[in-house]
Every structure is written in C-alpha cells, then in structure tokens.
Design a protein around this motif. Structure first.
Motif, PDB file in Angstrom:
ATOM      1  N   THR A  27     108.938 111.633  28.547  1.00 10.56           N
ATOM      2  CA  THR A  27     109.696 112.960  28.870  1.00 10.56           C
ATOM      3  C   THR A  27     110.630 113.406  27.667  1.00 10.56           C
ATOM      4  O   THR A  27     110.817 114.449  27.282  1.00 10.56           O
ATOM      5  CB  THR A  27     110.763 112.591  29.998  1.00 10.56           C
ATOM      6  N   MET A  28     111.293 112.313  27.143  1.00 10.92           N
ATOM      7  CA  MET A  28     112.306 112.738  25.908  1.00 10.92           C
ATOM      8  C   MET A  28     111.454 113.312  24.591  1.00 10.92           C
ATOM      9  O   MET A  28     111.792 114.186  24.228  1.00 10.92           O
ATOM     10  CB  MET A  28     112.868 111.363  25.301  1.00 10.92           C
ATOM     11  N   LEU A  29     110.237 112.831  24.529  1.00 10.57           N
ATOM     12  CA  LEU A  29     109.325 113.613  23.530  1.00 10.57           C
ATOM     13  C   LEU A  29     108.795 114.708  23.812  1.00 10.57           C
ATOM     14  O   LEU A  29     108.966 115.684  22.948  1.00 10.57           O
ATOM     15  CB  LEU A  29     108.187 112.420  23.263  1.00 10.57           C
ATOM     16  N   ARG A  30     108.374 114.898  25.109  1.00 12.50           N
ATOM     17  CA  ARG A  30     107.963 116.295  25.799  1.00 12.50           C
ATOM     18  C   ARG A  30     108.842 117.209  25.366  1.00 12.50           C
ATOM     19  O   ARG A  30     108.674 118.425  24.987  1.00 12.50           O
ATOM     20  CB  ARG A  30     107.524 116.218  27.126  1.00 12.50           C
ATOM     21  N   GLU A  31     110.011 116.859  25.864  1.00 10.30           N
ATOM     22  CA  GLU A  31     111.145 117.886  25.796  1.00 10.30           C
ATOM     23  C   GLU A  31     111.313 118.651  24.493  1.00 10.30           C
ATOM     24  O   GLU A  31     111.666 119.993  24.418  1.00 10.30           O
ATOM     25  CB  GLU A  31     112.492 116.945  26.329  1.00 10.30           C
ATOM     26  N   VAL A  32     111.063 117.966  23.435  1.00  6.62           N
ATOM     27  CA  VAL A  32     111.244 118.470  21.989  1.00  6.62           C
ATOM     28  C   VAL A  32     109.863 118.937  21.384  1.00  6.62           C
ATOM     29  O   VAL A  32     109.822 119.355  20.325  1.00  6.62           O
ATOM     30  CB  VAL A  32     112.019 117.550  21.140  1.00  6.62           C
TER      31      VAL A  32
END
Lengths: 75, 642
Positions: A27-32
C-alpha cells in the motif's frame, strides 16, 4: 534480468517487474506510484536509504523495503 | 451569498502558501470534528461573494484508508454538514500526474465543479519546464490556471476561475479514465438498473465504505457480488485496476502537455547523497541542529534583555504611581508573572522560525529518511522526525501530527512518548533556570537536559514497544517524499512560524495570567506571605516535606511545580513572583524535573482525543512522573555527594 532495487547502479532508469511484499508495504508503495510497470529513476542505492524518482517526485525508501522491489533496467 | 471552496492536492505542492495568497494571513487552524486531523480554513471576498476556503489534508490519492483520506472523502461527500460548491485541485509541474489522477478521483465523488491549479509555475519556468495550460484545460475538461503562490502570479485569475465555476458561468466536464472492460460492464449495470451515478458505481465497486453505506441494503449485496465477479475476471482487486487506469490516463495527459520535464536535479541528487549518508548526513544534521539552537539562544538573549529593560521601566512606573493592593497586583501578577514569560518569547519565535525554515527548504524530510533506521530500533517510524520537530515548539500539535505515520503501532508509540520532547514552554523554563548557573555551565546544562529528555523519549518508546508487541519489531520500512530542496520562502515561513508560536503568547495572556493572579491572591491571603500563613506557604511547606528530601527542592520550587501542571511557563512566573533564589544545583534539578515530570494539561487532552481512551494519557502521566522523580532524585543525590 530482474534484480532488487538495492542492487542497481545509481543513475539508471528501471521498470518495476514485481513487488514481493506484504499488504502494508504494498500500500505504501502503490500510494506513491511504485507499482509493477512503473518506471523509476534510481538516484541512490546506498549507503543509507534508497532514493528513487517517480515522475518528477523524489522518494526515500527504507533499504528493507527497497530490496522487495524487483526491477529491470530499461534502455 | 457565500460559497465554499475545497483545496485538494498532494503534500508539498504549496497549498498552504496558496491559501495565504488567496486570503492573507487570516488562516484559522482547527481540527476536523471527532478526529485530530488539522483543518485550515480562511475567507476572501470576490465580486459580491464571500468565499470560504477549506484546506483538505495533503493526499496522494483518495482510495486509502488513512485518517486523512477518510476525512477528505467524508468531507467531499457532505459528511461534515457542508459540501463545497467548487473543488480546486492543486498540482505542481514537476509531478503533475499525481494531481491529475487526484482530479479524476474527486470527479468520481460526484464533483464536476472543478478547477485545476498548476502551482509553482515560476519555478518550473526557471527549470525549463513548459506547461501547455490550454492543452491541459482541453484534455482535463476543467478550467486550468497557472499560479505561483510564491510571487502571487495567477492568484487573481484563480479567483476568477473559481467564481466562474462556483456561479455556474462555466460548466466543466472532467475527463474520465478508461477502465478495463469488466469494470465498465459492472458500472453500466449499476447505473442503468439502479440509477446510481457513474462515479458512485465506480467507487462502490472499489469498496469505498463511505459510498457503500449510502446504498440500499439490497443494492449493497449486489455490488459485493458484482465486485467478486469482476475481481475474479481481472485477477486482482478492482481498486488496483481503477487506480492503474487513472494513473495511465494521467500519465498520457501529462506527457502530451508538459514539455522537457528534464532534470535540474543534478545538484539536488548530489546533495541528497550526502544528506542521507549514514556518516556525512548525521554529521550535517547534528551541526545544523547545534547551529539552530546557538542562533536562537544568542539572538534570543539580546531580545530578552531588551524586553526585560522595558519591564523594569513599567515596574518603576507602577511602583511610583500605584497603591496597594494594585501595586503588588501589577508588579507581581502582571509584570513578574506574565511579563517574565513574555520576555522569553524571542527564544520561542527564533527556534520555531529556524525549524520552519528547515522544513520549508525540504531538509527535515532528509533527516527523517536518514533517521528512519535509528527510529525503527525504538519501534518508531522515520516520519516521527516531523512531529518531533513540531514538538520542539509545542507537544499538542505534535501529538496530532503523528497522524502522518501510517503504521498504527508506530503512531501510538510516537503519540504517547513524544511529550518527553521539550516544547517551547520548557525551553523557556530551561533558559530561565540555567541562567542561574555559572556562565560556563549554562550551555552544557541545557544540552544535558535536552539529551536526557530525548533519551527518555526514545527509551520509553523502546520499552513500550517491547511491552506492546513482544518480539514483533517494526521493519523500519518507510516511504518518505523528499520535496525539492529550495530556498525557504519568507512569506510561508513567517506565516507558519506565527501560527505555531502565537499559542505561546495566547497562553501568556490566559493560563499564565490566571495562575499568576491566583498565586498573587494565595500569597496575600489569608495572611500576607512571610507570616507563614499565606495559602501559598501552607501548600508549599506541605509539598516540601516530600520534594525536600527526595529532590532537594524547597517550598517555593514545589509551588512552581504544582503551577507548572497548567502550563510549564508558569514555573518561571511563579519563581519570579515568589522571589526564589536558587543555587545552581537546585536550578539544574528543577529544570530537569520540570522538563520531564508532566505533559501539560493540553497535551494530555490531545493524547486523549488522539488515542480515543483515557488509558494512554493516564499511563503517560504516571510514567513521566516516575521518570522525573527517579532521574531528579538520582541527579540530586549525585550533586549532593560531590
């Protein structure tokens, strides 16, 4: 050949092939915008945090997290 | 007639500065009801209409489930009792895709009254980036305005564009991304069979709770079935597929309208390699921090002397012209009580000014990235550096500020332990008390107190982490945006510093004033101080039976500590009013204990609302009292022995 983001030469452009991480990290990676298929510019791979550019924005990734991002170099 | 305008955009695109350009400095800061997410609003007049600007939290997307995102979605859906007439999506030319994708997301919450502001246009031009604003407007289907919050460029045009859209003179038709076939089919079915608007159908299929709960029971079931079917067909969650579709559409539009997005990054990249280097970066960070404190203390000292001189003049005036009880009321209650606290404001202002400059320049983000592995050892997230920096000014917004940490465990840890970081009120106490020490020992003593406080913060976090999640360490994985390094912008820095530091002045006029007046009264009645029968002395002597043997602190210091519960600054006002003469040892112990012993009342309240239970403020209170007593007693014992 896909290899972890931590093992790429700084200055190269890479494409994300796969991300081998848990849901939270994903999720953290997708977000950016770090998703399979995305193109990244590798600014720094170490020592310390890994720095990549996605579009025009620059992000610092923890080493552990960066190692879970598998990439291949693009021409 | 008033209109409401929401400001939406990713972090670091200059939304706050744009807001102060639209309205001037009259930005009101509050919290969203029920949650501790900061809410900024302001107003301006245009034509005959008042526009109220509501700044939504900085977001990369609306699909996540962080508190920020829930607040933003809920607000846009009218969950807070108002719906904006117009939404302005803000972007910067360096990474415009994110804002374009966000624009499509906002449109899919049912908004077509949209304006797209491309901020930082001046910086883009300098870096050789050309944005085809007309082309962008055509492709996005909404009015596009190029702005520079820094210079004020385009702000009037933005106001006109907002007015045109808000009053219906322009009807935008925002672009919609192309979704994969199975999703389009499901959307089609929901729109035609149940009359659900297209945007709501998409968001419902994505599983956005706020939309689902607005649908009738039966339809909700059908949406769930459809979603399962679509996800089976796609082989992945709907949300990922729609996100990718939006991102691809955004990339396409931006690549067609933004030219030579080439670089200008060489210098920044070279600096970043140094700034995030474990050795060079750490040395740099420590040097910068030392410089910040050195400047704040040196300049602050001059300013404090100037204010003290002014207070002396006032005191002479009141002594010659006033009679009792007014003379002592003014001299003690106002000048010694409130005045002494006010004279420490320069330190607070300067410290905040410098820290805000670092934040605005983008440097704080580098420190956060660098500190992430260290923080992880204590169970904390790298982003904790941001609230810690805020904490140096005030713990209350710092506790709130921990919301930027996504991981709930790391966030709770930060919120509970961050009150150990000395805030500006404690800075005032430390400055005041270390001044009682020999000149050569003042700086080392202040540094030692900060070091102990920092150790208490990190040590408590590690301890609590161990207790809460035995063995299950956080991995220290972080994603932190490194905003472009730039010269700090004076207007932004001053506005933010003022907003953050005015709290100190307000407290001087309220809490400190009230405590000072109460102390004045308690020291005059039932018998004046010196007789041993004043209320102050009775209380102080009772407490001193404990603080004396344990900490070596007498009755005046004990009273100061009690008053300090309301606000730490009142330790300073109380000592001045009681005319306490402290030995260097006593001053040091008192400064240390005051720094550690108690989060102030406002911080405890913030912790309560943040964690949603009284448990954590209670733990924080008991724990900090214990830490302060043990450390204070140890230092007192050590000083007595030598």
């Amino acid at each position: 050949m896909a290899k972890p983001l931590t093992e790429v030469e700084p200055g190269t452009k890479v494409r994300v092939v796969d991300i081998v991480a848990g849901r939270g990290a994903m999720t953290m990676l997708r977000e950016v915008g770090i998703v399979p298929g995305a193109e990244l510019e590798v600014v720094k791979t170490g020592p310390g945090p890994v720095i990549v550019r996605v579009g025009g924005a620059t992000f610092s990734l923890g080493r552990g997290l960066a190692a879970k991002v598998l990439v291949e170099e693009v021409g | 007639m008033g209109k409401t305008v929401a400001l939406v955009g990713p972090p670091n695109v200059g939304k706050t500065t744009l807001m102060s350009r639209l309205c001037g400095v009259k930005v009101e800061v509050g919290n969203w009801p029920g949650v501790t997410v900061e809410r900024k609003t302001c107003r301006y007049e245009h034509g005959n209409t008042t526009y109220k600007i509501v700044d939504l939290p900085g977001l990369y997307s609306l699909t996540g489930s962080s508190e920020d995102q829930r607040v933003a979605i809920s607000y846009l859906l009218g969950g807070y009792g108002e719906k904006p007439d117009t939404v302005v999506v803000v972007g910067d030319p360096f990474s415009l895709e994110r804002s374009v994708a966000l624009l499509m997301e906002v449109a899919e919450l049912g908004y077509h009254h949209l304006v797209f502001a491309v901020n930082m246009m001046d910086e883009a031009r300098r870096k050789g980036i050309h944005v085809d604003l007309d082309g962008l407007e055509e492709k996005l289907g909404v009015p596009v305005v190029g702005t520079s919050a820094k210079s004020g460029e385009g702000v009037d045009r933005l106001k006109r564009a907002i007015a045109d859209v808000a009053e219906g003179r322009v009807e935008p038709k925002p672009v919609t991304p192309d979704y994969p076939e199975p999703i389009e089919r499901a959307v089609e079915r929901l729109t035609s069979e149940h009359g659900i608007p297209r945007w709501a159908a998409i968001r419902a299929l994505e599983g956005v709770e706020e939309i689902l709960e607005r649908l009738p029971e039966g339809v909700r079931e059908e949406v769930r079935d459809l979603r399962r079917k679509v996800e089976k067909e796609l082989g992945r969650p709907v949300r990922e597929a729609t996100e990718d579709a939006r991102r691809e559409t955004a990339y396409r539009i931006v690549s067609e309208t933004v030219e030579t997005r080439e670089d200008g990054f060489e210098l920044q990249d070279r600096l970043d390699k140094i700034l995030t280097h474990p050795v060079y970066g750490t040395v740099t960070a420590l040097t910068v921090l030392a410089a910040v404190f050195w400047i704040a203390f040196t300049l602050g000292g001059f300013l404090e002397d100037a204010i003290d001189g002014l207070l002396d003049v006032l005191k002479t005036l009141s002594t010659t012209h006033l009679h009792e009880p007014f003379r002592s009321l003014v001299n003690q209650g106002l000048i010694e009580g409130v005045g002494t606290v006010l004279s420490l404001y320069p330190y607070v202002f300067l410290l905040l000014l410098l820290l805000t400059m670092l934040e605005d320049s983008g440097y704080t983000a580098r420190v956060a990235a660098l500190a992430a592995p260290l923080m992880a050892r204590f169970g904390l997230h790298g982003k904790t550096v941001f609230p810690v920096a805020i904490s140096l000014s005030c713990n209350v917004p710092a506790v709130t500020g921990t919301r930027i940490i996504e991981d709930p465990r790391a966030r709770l840890l930060s919120a509970v332990t961050i009150p150990f970081v000395p805030c500006s009120a404690r800075l005032a106490v430390i400055t005041f008390l270390t001044a009682k020490m020999p000149p050569g020992l003042r700086v080392p003593a202040a540094v030692a107190i900060y070091a102990v406080a920092l150790a208490a913060f990190l040590g408590s976090a590690a301890l609590l982490d161990g207790l809460l999640h035995r063995g299950k360490r956080s991995t220290g994985g972080h994603v932190i945006e490194l905003p472009r390094l730039r010269r700090p912008h004076p207007r932004t820095v001053l506005t933010v510093t003022w907003i953050r530091s005015k709290e100190f002045l307000e407290k001087a006029g309220t809490t400190v004033l009230a405590v000072s007046l109460a102390l004045w009264a308690a020291s005059k009645y039932p018998q004046p101080i010196g007789t041993g029968r004043s209320a102050t002395e009775v209380l102080g002597h009772a407490l001193a039976t404990v603080t004396g043997p344990v900490l070596g602190l007498g009755w005046k210091e004990a009273v100061a500590l009690v008053n300090g519960i309301a606000a730490k600054e009142t330790v300073v006002s109380t000592l001045t009013m009681l005319n306490a003469h402290l030995s260097p040892d006593k001053a040091f112990v008192l400064a240390l204990v005051t720094t550690l012993y108690f989060p102030c009342v406002a911080t405890l309240a913030s912790l309560w609302s943040e964690t949603g239970s009284l448990k954590w403020p209670a733990i924080s209170l008991a724990w900090s009292l214990a830490v302060a007593t043990v450390i204070g007693a140890a230092v007192h014992a050590a000083l007595t022995l030598t």
